[in-house]
Write a protein that holds these residues in place. Structure first.
Motif, mmCIF file in Angstrom:
data_model
loop_
_atom_site.group_PDB
_atom_site.id
_atom_site.type_symbol
_atom_site.label_atom_id
_atom_site.label_comp_id
_atom_site.label_asym_id
_atom_site.label_seq_id
_atom_site.Cartn_x
_atom_site.Cartn_y
_atom_site.Cartn_z
ATOM 1 N N ALA A 173 -33.476 -26.581 -11.952
ATOM 2 C CA ALA A 173 -33.510 -25.223 -12.512
ATOM 3 C C ALA A 173 -32.438 -24.393 -11.815
ATOM 4 O O ALA A 173 -32.614 -23.931 -10.691
ATOM 5 C CB ALA A 173 -34.891 -24.602 -12.305
ATOM 6 N N VAL A 174 -31.303 -24.213 -12.481
ATOM 7 C CA VAL A 174 -30.146 -23.573 -11.850
ATOM 8 C C VAL A 174 -29.821 -22.246 -12.534
ATOM 9 O O VAL A 174 -30.117 -22.035 -13.709
ATOM 10 C CB VAL A 174 -28.910 -24.495 -11.894
ATOM 11 C CG1 VAL A 174 -29.164 -25.760 -11.089
ATOM 12 C CG2 VAL A 174 -28.551 -24.865 -13.329
ATOM 13 N N ALA A 175 -29.191 -21.363 -11.780
ATOM 14 C CA ALA A 175 -28.815 -20.048 -12.303
ATOM 15 C C ALA A 175 -27.453 -20.115 -12.980
ATOM 16 O O ALA A 175 -26.551 -20.838 -12.530
ATOM 17 C CB ALA A 175 -28.785 -19.021 -11.172
ATOM 18 N N SER A 176 -27.300 -19.365 -14.060
ATOM 19 C CA SER A 176 -26.024 -19.313 -14.763
ATOM 20 C C SER A 176 -24.972 -18.617 -13.903
ATOM 21 O O SER A 176 -25.292 -17.834 -13.011
ATOM 22 C CB SER A 176 -26.184 -18.582 -16.101
ATOM 23 O OG SER A 176 -26.645 -17.254 -15.878
ATOM 24 N N VAL A 177 -23.712 -18.895 -14.208
ATOM 25 C CA VAL A 177 -22.590 -18.350 -13.439
ATOM 26 C C VAL A 177 -21.899 -17.258 -14.243
ATOM 27 O O VAL A 177 -21.684 -17.394 -15.452
ATOM 28 C CB VAL A 177 -21.573 -19.463 -13.099
ATOM 29 C CG1 VAL A 177 -20.373 -18.886 -12.358
ATOM 30 C CG2 VAL A 177 -22.238 -20.556 -12.266
ATOM 31 N N GLN A 178 -21.541 -16.173 -13.570
ATOM 32 C CA GLN A 178 -20.798 -15.086 -14.222
ATOM 33 C C GLN A 178 -19.320 -15.438 -14.236
ATOM 34 O O GLN A 178 -18.722 -15.699 -13.188
ATOM 35 C CB GLN A 178 -21.024 -13.772 -13.473
ATOM 36 C CG GLN A 178 -20.337 -12.582 -14.112
ATOM 37 C CD GLN A 178 -20.646 -11.275 -13.391
ATOM 38 O OE1 GLN A 178 -21.628 -11.167 -12.679
ATOM 39 N NE2 GLN A 178 -19.792 -10.292 -13.564
ATOM 40 N N VAL A 179 -18.728 -15.452 -15.431
ATOM 41 C CA VAL A 179 -17.335 -15.877 -15.591
ATOM 42 C C VAL A 179 -16.356 -14.729 -15.359
ATOM 43 O O VAL A 179 -15.346 -14.878 -14.681
ATOM 44 C CB VAL A 179 -17.123 -16.478 -17.000
ATOM 45 C CG1 VAL A 179 -15.648 -16.735 -17.262
ATOM 46 C CG2 VAL A 179 -17.910 -17.770 -17.137
ATOM 47 N N ASP A 180 -16.654 -13.560 -15.930
ATOM 48 C CA ASP A 180 -15.741 -12.416 -15.870
ATOM 49 C C ASP A 180 -16.431 -11.269 -15.135
ATOM 50 O O ASP A 180 -17.462 -10.786 -15.590
ATOM 51 C CB ASP A 180 -15.364 -11.983 -17.288
ATOM 52 C CG ASP A 180 -14.215 -10.988 -17.311
ATOM 53 O OD1 ASP A 180 -14.197 -10.084 -16.447
ATOM 54 O OD2 ASP A 180 -13.350 -11.098 -18.195
ATOM 55 N N VAL A 202 -23.206 -9.728 -16.350
ATOM 56 C CA VAL A 202 -24.208 -10.590 -16.974
ATOM 57 C C VAL A 202 -25.291 -10.911 -15.954
ATOM 58 O O VAL A 202 -25.021 -11.425 -14.869
ATOM 59 C CB VAL A 202 -23.563 -11.905 -17.471
ATOM 60 C CG1 VAL A 202 -24.628 -12.840 -18.026
ATOM 61 C CG2 VAL A 202 -22.509 -11.605 -18.523
ATOM 62 N N ILE A 203 -26.535 -10.571 -16.297
ATOM 63 C CA ILE A 203 -27.649 -10.911 -15.408
ATOM 64 C C ILE A 203 -27.819 -12.424 -15.422
ATOM 65 O O ILE A 203 -27.937 -13.026 -16.491
ATOM 66 C CB ILE A 203 -28.951 -10.231 -15.867
ATOM 67 C CG1 ILE A 203 -28.786 -8.705 -15.883
ATOM 68 C CG2 ILE A 203 -30.121 -10.620 -14.971
ATOM 69 C CD1 ILE A 203 -29.937 -7.967 -16.527
ATOM 70 N N THR A 235 -21.186 -20.520 -20.737
ATOM 71 C CA THR A 235 -19.917 -20.201 -20.077
ATOM 72 C C THR A 235 -18.854 -19.889 -21.132
ATOM 73 O O THR A 235 -18.112 -18.903 -21.024
ATOM 74 C CB THR A 235 -19.458 -21.380 -19.199
ATOM 75 O OG1 THR A 235 -20.457 -21.637 -18.204
ATOM 76 C CG2 THR A 235 -18.134 -21.065 -18.497
ATOM 77 N N ALA A 236 -18.809 -20.712 -22.168
ATOM 78 C CA ALA A 236 -17.848 -20.488 -23.251
ATOM 79 C C ALA A 236 -18.144 -19.178 -23.981
ATOM 80 O O ALA A 236 -17.226 -18.443 -24.370
ATOM 81 C CB ALA A 236 -17.892 -21.658 -24.226
ATOM 82 N N LYS A 237 -19.427 -18.849 -24.146
ATOM 83 C CA LYS A 237 -19.811 -17.602 -24.819
ATOM 84 C C LYS A 237 -19.330 -16.397 -24.022
ATOM 85 O O LYS A 237 -18.816 -15.421 -24.607
ATOM 86 C CB LYS A 237 -21.335 -17.549 -24.973
ATOM 87 C CG LYS A 237 -21.856 -16.264 -25.617
ATOM 88 C CD LYS A 237 -21.409 -16.132 -27.053
ATOM 89 C CE LYS A 237 -22.016 -14.894 -27.705
ATOM 90 N NZ LYS A 237 -21.577 -14.725 -29.106
ATOM 91 N N GLN A 238 -19.459 -16.456 -22.702
ATOM 92 C CA GLN A 238 -18.996 -15.346 -21.869
ATOM 93 C C GLN A 238 -17.498 -15.131 -22.029
ATOM 94 O O GLN A 238 -17.025 -13.992 -22.120
ATOM 95 C CB GLN A 238 -19.309 -15.627 -20.394
ATOM 96 C CG GLN A 238 -20.768 -15.496 -20.021
ATOM 97 C CD GLN A 238 -20.953 -15.626 -18.519
ATOM 98 O OE1 GLN A 238 -20.635 -14.715 -17.757
ATOM 99 N NE2 GLN A 238 -21.450 -16.759 -18.093
ATOM 100 N N ILE A 239 -16.739 -16.219 -22.070
ATOM 101 C CA ILE A 239 -15.282 -16.126 -22.234
ATOM 102 C C ILE A 239 -14.952 -15.471 -23.577
ATOM 103 O O ILE A 239 -14.076 -14.605 -23.679
ATOM 104 C CB ILE A 239 -14.636 -17.526 -22.128
ATOM 105 C CG1 ILE A 239 -14.802 -18.075 -20.707
ATOM 106 C CG2 ILE A 239 -13.160 -17.478 -22.518
ATOM 107 C CD1 ILE A 239 -14.419 -19.529 -20.546
ATOM 108 N N ALA A 240 -15.694 -15.857 -24.617
ATOM 109 C CA ALA A 240 -15.460 -15.306 -25.957
ATOM 110 C C ALA A 240 -15.786 -13.816 -25.998
ATOM 111 O O ALA A 240 -15.042 -13.019 -26.584
ATOM 112 C CB ALA A 240 -16.302 -16.059 -26.981
ATOM 113 N N VAL A 241 -16.887 -13.415 -25.355
ATOM 114 C CA VAL A 241 -17.273 -11.994 -25.349
ATOM 115 C C VAL A 241 -16.280 -11.178 -24.530
ATOM 116 O O VAL A 241 -15.926 -10.056 -24.900
ATOM 117 C CB VAL A 241 -18.712 -11.829 -24.811
ATOM 118 C CG1 VAL A 241 -19.046 -10.350 -24.635
ATOM 119 C CG2 VAL A 241 -19.713 -12.468 -25.766
ATOM 120 N N ALA A 242 -15.797 -11.734 -23.421
ATOM 121 C CA ALA A 242 -14.798 -11.040 -22.599
ATOM 122 C C ALA A 242 -13.510 -10.811 -23.407
ATOM 123 O O ALA A 242 -12.874 -9.754 -23.302
ATOM 124 C CB ALA A 242 -14.495 -11.852 -21.345
#
Length: 339
Positions: free
Chosen positions: A230-237, A242-243, A257-264
């Motif tokens: 059970a691991v925590a997600s990583v903030q890309v930008d 992102v909580i 991770t890819a979604k964060q890049i797209a939203v950024a």
């Protein structure tokens, strides 16, 4: 009927506040904490909480009404503070005379606490620090939940054990404080109760209950997992706050991770503002979680789980889970009293 006198004495304030037999709340898990699990927990003497998540007011209205057909016991509703229709959701809770509303996901927006309390409901808020806990209490919160980073779903940066040491001595004597995050056994509940907590909140421990509608493949993933899965997600930008979300690692984690890049990139282009960007992220999680919980897509869906997942090894009825927790807690308290 088994009595748990030592446990009940320490949970008395919390149980009276909730209107339940025991001060054991179920953490609100989107798609999991729905009518069946919520009613089962309340019927077993705990306190079920509907996870509103991304529901529309119409869906929440239906869910509360359906839950009422399954239990006559008190239950609560968890609302996300950034929901664009928050005040409409509060009105739905008021219509049904929901007794307790939990505000999660950030600082309650102006007027929201007052709107909830107008209907006579109690307000429960999450407090990640002593200072914010005091501010929330001054603003009208009736009780606090302190949730450590061991929890599943959206998490803060500090562990439950540290939060408990920071906050309980400061606030628990004169206020109602529930402890959450990584709790799966009664011995842990006993420790926090002795420190002043009025009760405990558990999510992961209930996710695979017999009454949970979670897909069999979702439950099987829990049974196979260990704490370190059970691991925590990583903030890309760093510009996109992102909580972090704790879930079992799979392809869905990589897709986030890819979604964060797209939203950024959308932020860069000016096609969304920061509020819309955060909602994009929340909608991603809602969809990914649904794929795992409802559809059984444990490869690409989000299998949100706390680090206590390694102690969830089989499907059990809610009534047995609560009885085990209480027995473990009572035995731990009795041993300490006898020592």
């Amino acid at each position: 009927m088994t009595t748990y006198s030592l446990t009940s004495a320490l949970m008395r304030r919390g149980a009276e506040f909730l209107g339940s037999d025991h001060a054991i709340l179920c953490g609100a898990m989107s798609w999991v904490s729905e009518r069946n699990l919520v009613a089962a927990i309340s019927n077993a003497g705990g306190f079920g909480v509907i996870a509103c998540g991304a529901m529309t007011p119409e869906l929440l209205d239906t869910e509360i009404a359906a839950t009422k057909t399954l239990t006559a016991k008190p239950f609560g509703v968890n609302l996300i503070t950034m929901h664009p229709m928050l005040f409409d959701l509060i009105a739905v809770c008021a219509k049904h005379q929901v007794g307790h509303v939990v505000l999660a996901g950030g600082i309650p927006p102006k007027g929201s606490v007052e709107a909830i309390k107008e209907s006579g409901a109690k307000v429960i808020c999450f407090a990640p620090t002593v200072a914010l806990g005091k501010k929330l209490l001054r603003s009208g919160a009736d009780a606090l939940v302190i949730e450590g980073s061991e929890a599943g779903g959206h998490i803060g940066p500090v562990s439950t054990s540290v939060l408990a040491q920071e906050i309980l001595p400061e606030l628990a004597q004169d206020n109602l404080v529930f402890v959450a995050g990584g709790i799966a056994r009664g011995e842990a509940m006993a420790g926090y109760l002795e420190m002043g907590a009025c009760g405990a909140q558990l999510g992961t421990r209930f996710a695979c209950a017999t009454e949970s509608i979670a897909h069999p493949l979702f439950k099987k993933a829990f049974f196979r997992a260990s704490a370190r899965d059970a691991v925590a997600s990583v903030q890309v930008d760093p510009r996109l706050p992102v909580i972090p979300v704790r879930a079992l690692k799979n392809k869905g984690s990589e897709e986030f991770t890819a979604k964060q890049i797209a939203v950024a990139r959308m932020l860069d282009e000016g096609s969304v503002d920061m509020g819309q960007a955060q909602l994009e992220i929340e909608h991603f999680w809602a969809g990914a979680l649904r794929r795992a919980v409802i559809d059984g897509d444990v490869e690409r869906g989000s299998i949100m789980a706390g680090q206590s997942v390694g102690m969830v090894t089989k499907e059990e009825p809610v009534v047995d889970i609560i009885a085990t927790l209480l027995a473990e807690c009572e035995q731990a308290l009795a041993r300490r009293k006898a020592a």
